[in-house]
Design an enzyme around this catalytic site. Sequence first.
Site, PDB file in Angstrom:
ATOM      1  N   SER A 219       0.850  -1.183   0.000  1.00  0.00           N
ATOM      2  CA  SER A 219       0.000   0.000   0.000  1.00  0.00           C
ATOM      3  C   SER A 219       0.883   1.230   0.000  1.00  0.00           C
ATOM      4  O   SER A 219       1.874   1.283   0.730  1.00  0.00           O
ATOM      5  CB  SER A 219      -0.904   0.009   1.232  1.00  0.00           C
ATOM      6  OG  SER A 219      -1.740   1.152   1.246  1.00  0.00           O
TER       7      SER A 219
ATOM      8  N   HIS B  43      -2.351   7.150  -4.888  1.00  0.00           N
ATOM      9  CA  HIS B  43      -2.542   6.039  -3.951  1.00  0.00           C
ATOM     10  C   HIS B  43      -2.609   4.745  -4.754  1.00  0.00           C
ATOM     11  O   HIS B  43      -3.191   4.700  -5.842  1.00  0.00           O
ATOM     12  CB  HIS B  43      -3.839   6.231  -3.167  1.00  0.00           C
ATOM     13  CG  HIS B  43      -4.354   4.971  -2.535  1.00  0.00           C
ATOM     14  ND1 HIS B  43      -5.396   4.246  -3.067  1.00  0.00           N
ATOM     15  CD2 HIS B  43      -3.953   4.292  -1.426  1.00  0.00           C
ATOM     16  CE1 HIS B  43      -5.621   3.187  -2.315  1.00  0.00           C
ATOM     17  NE2 HIS B  43      -4.766   3.192  -1.317  1.00  0.00           N
TER      18      HIS B  43
ATOM     19  N   GLY C 226      -6.139  -4.449  15.058  1.00  0.00           N
ATOM     20  CA  GLY C 226      -5.016  -4.212  15.954  1.00  0.00           C
ATOM     21  C   GLY C 226      -3.698  -4.135  15.228  1.00  0.00           C
ATOM     22  O   GLY C 226      -2.651  -4.499  15.767  1.00  0.00           O
TER      23      GLY C 226
ATOM     24  N   VAL D 128      -2.415  -3.148  -3.526  1.00  0.00           N
ATOM     25  CA  VAL D 128      -2.758  -4.487  -4.010  1.00  0.00           C
ATOM     26  C   VAL D 128      -2.613  -5.436  -2.827  1.00  0.00           C
ATOM     27  O   VAL D 128      -1.647  -5.343  -2.066  1.00  0.00           O
ATOM     28  CB  VAL D 128      -1.895  -4.937  -5.204  1.00  0.00           C
ATOM     29  CG1 VAL D 128      -2.333  -4.222  -6.479  1.00  0.00           C
ATOM     30  CG2 VAL D 128      -0.408  -4.694  -4.966  1.00  0.00           C
ATOM     31  N   ARG D 129      -3.559  -6.336  -2.668  1.00  0.00           N
ATOM     32  CA  ARG D 129      -3.603  -7.140  -1.463  1.00  0.00           C
ATOM     33  C   ARG D 129      -4.162  -8.549  -1.745  1.00  0.00           C
ATOM     34  O   ARG D 129      -4.864  -8.768  -2.741  1.00  0.00           O
ATOM     35  CB  ARG D 129      -4.453  -6.462  -0.392  1.00  0.00           C
ATOM     36  CG  ARG D 129      -5.873  -6.167  -0.857  1.00  0.00           C
ATOM     37  CD  ARG D 129      -6.630  -5.294   0.125  1.00  0.00           C
ATOM     38  NE  ARG D 129      -7.980  -4.984  -0.347  1.00  0.00           N
ATOM     39  CZ  ARG D 129      -8.295  -3.943  -1.093  1.00  0.00           C
ATOM     40  NH1 ARG D 129      -7.348  -3.086  -1.451  1.00  0.00           N
ATOM     41  NH2 ARG D 129      -9.535  -3.740  -1.485  1.00  0.00           N
TER      42      ARG D 129
ATOM     43  N   ARG E  49      -0.515  -2.250  12.989  1.00  0.00           N
ATOM     44  CA  ARG E  49       0.519  -1.311  13.400  1.00  0.00           C
ATOM     45  C   ARG E  49       0.094   0.115  13.035  1.00  0.00           C
ATOM     46  O   ARG E  49       0.133   0.518  11.872  1.00  0.00           O
ATOM     47  CB  ARG E  49       1.828  -1.695  12.699  1.00  0.00           C
ATOM     48  CG  ARG E  49       3.061  -0.991  13.235  1.00  0.00           C
ATOM     49  CD  ARG E  49       4.301  -1.652  12.646  1.00  0.00           C
ATOM     50  NE  ARG E  49       5.511  -1.103  13.230  1.00  0.00           N
ATOM     51  CZ  ARG E  49       6.213  -0.113  12.682  1.00  0.00           C
ATOM     52  NH1 ARG E  49       5.812   0.457  11.556  1.00  0.00           N
ATOM     53  NH2 ARG E  49       7.315   0.317  13.254  1.00  0.00           N
TER      54      ARG E  49
ATOM     55  N   HIS F 255     -20.624  12.665   2.682  1.00  0.00           N
ATOM     56  CA  HIS F 255     -21.025  13.829   3.467  1.00  0.00           C
ATOM     57  C   HIS F 255     -20.687  15.133   2.761  1.00  0.00           C
ATOM     58  O   HIS F 255     -21.185  16.194   3.154  1.00  0.00           O
ATOM     59  CB  HIS F 255     -20.364  13.794   4.847  1.00  0.00           C
ATOM     60  CG  HIS F 255     -18.868  13.787   4.814  1.00  0.00           C
ATOM     61  ND1 HIS F 255     -18.140  12.687   4.442  1.00  0.00           N
ATOM     62  CD2 HIS F 255     -17.952  14.746   5.105  1.00  0.00           C
ATOM     63  CE1 HIS F 255     -16.845  12.957   4.519  1.00  0.00           C
ATOM     64  NE2 HIS F 255     -16.704  14.207   4.908  1.00  0.00           N
TER      65      HIS F 255
ATOM     66  N   HIS G 108       2.436  12.112  -1.430  1.00  0.00           N
ATOM     67  CA  HIS G 108       1.977  13.502  -1.350  1.00  0.00           C
ATOM     68  C   HIS G 108       3.126  14.405  -1.821  1.00  0.00           C
ATOM     69  O   HIS G 108       4.075  14.653  -1.064  1.00  0.00           O
ATOM     70  CB  HIS G 108       1.609  13.873   0.086  1.00  0.00           C
ATOM     71  CG  HIS G 108       0.424  13.138   0.641  1.00  0.00           C
ATOM     72  ND1 HIS G 108      -0.864  13.365   0.200  1.00  0.00           N
ATOM     73  CD2 HIS G 108       0.338  12.185   1.615  1.00  0.00           C
ATOM     74  CE1 HIS G 108      -1.698  12.589   0.881  1.00  0.00           C
ATOM     75  NE2 HIS G 108      -0.990  11.863   1.736  1.00  0.00           N
TER      76      HIS G 108
END
Length: 316
Positions: free
Chosen positions: A107, A121, A273, A124-125, A275, A190, A111
């Site tokens: 990931s 951005h 949980g 890939v997972r 990092r 929103h 910037h």
Amino acid sequence: MNDINDANKESLMHIKTVRTYLLGLQDRICSALTSVDGKVFTEDAWKHEGSALIHSGDGRTRVIADSVVIEKGGVNFSHVKGSSLPPSASSKRPELAGKPFEAMGVSLVIHPQNPFAPTSHMNVRFFIAGAGTDNPIWWFGGGFDLTPYYGFDEDAQHWHQTAKEACDPFGESVYADYKKWCDDYFYLKHRDEQRGIGGLFFDDLNEAGFEQSFALMQSIGDHYVPAYTPILERRKDTDFTAEQRDWQLYRRGRYVEFNLVFDRGTLFGLQSGGRTESILMSLPPLVKWEYQRPIVANSPEEKLMNVYLKPQNWAL
């Protein structure tokens, strides 16, 4: 018993194969960005200490900051193993709730310093639930998207044309489907605004089998560098004013809002949980919010809002 052993062996092979690819992808992306920026990424190699849902894991967080071209960027690899999928991963697939899992991915968020250079951005997972059982369930996900602060037709066309080239070998409708998925996903409800000009987004990819699904994920990962670095090269040295820099910081606020409110990857990391430093690496170093900031009519800023942040067909 043999069926379980065969399924377990296949799962282990898939995990090893994907991990090897992802580590290499991280290396190649960092090398390409270093070539543009001139500064080398610093690496933080870590081991997960264990948490409520994650019992082990490791990763390489690579960060570049306060450089001439990239104000802040991170290219992260992580591989975690857990006892139970968090709600962000199992809410739409209740059959996976409570299953042990492994999740790995690369990931990144870049910037740039220059307001005319867009934020990018990519992710890939690979997930596998129930590895080591007779019914492991795996899938791929990811994509890439672009968030400009000032719009340029040639940048938008190049970004989307490269995204289309990544998808074309896998079917005529893949690019159109993943582009729409991206437009729908990177949307701030929103605000009634798109986060940027989109790109590709996909999830739960497994219908075509492992080899074909993995090949599509690889193609998208491999096309990030040729999609982004020409744009970064083109814009990084453009002269800009203090007002244009101020607009960049204001628009970065939308990026932060999306990541903290809607982004499934951020929610997965925090709920499991993970990092925290690596998960929130994606946030920009400087950002601002203003109450009802006016936008000048017929200005480049208004054009960004009314033209570039409206979904359209940019691929040639």
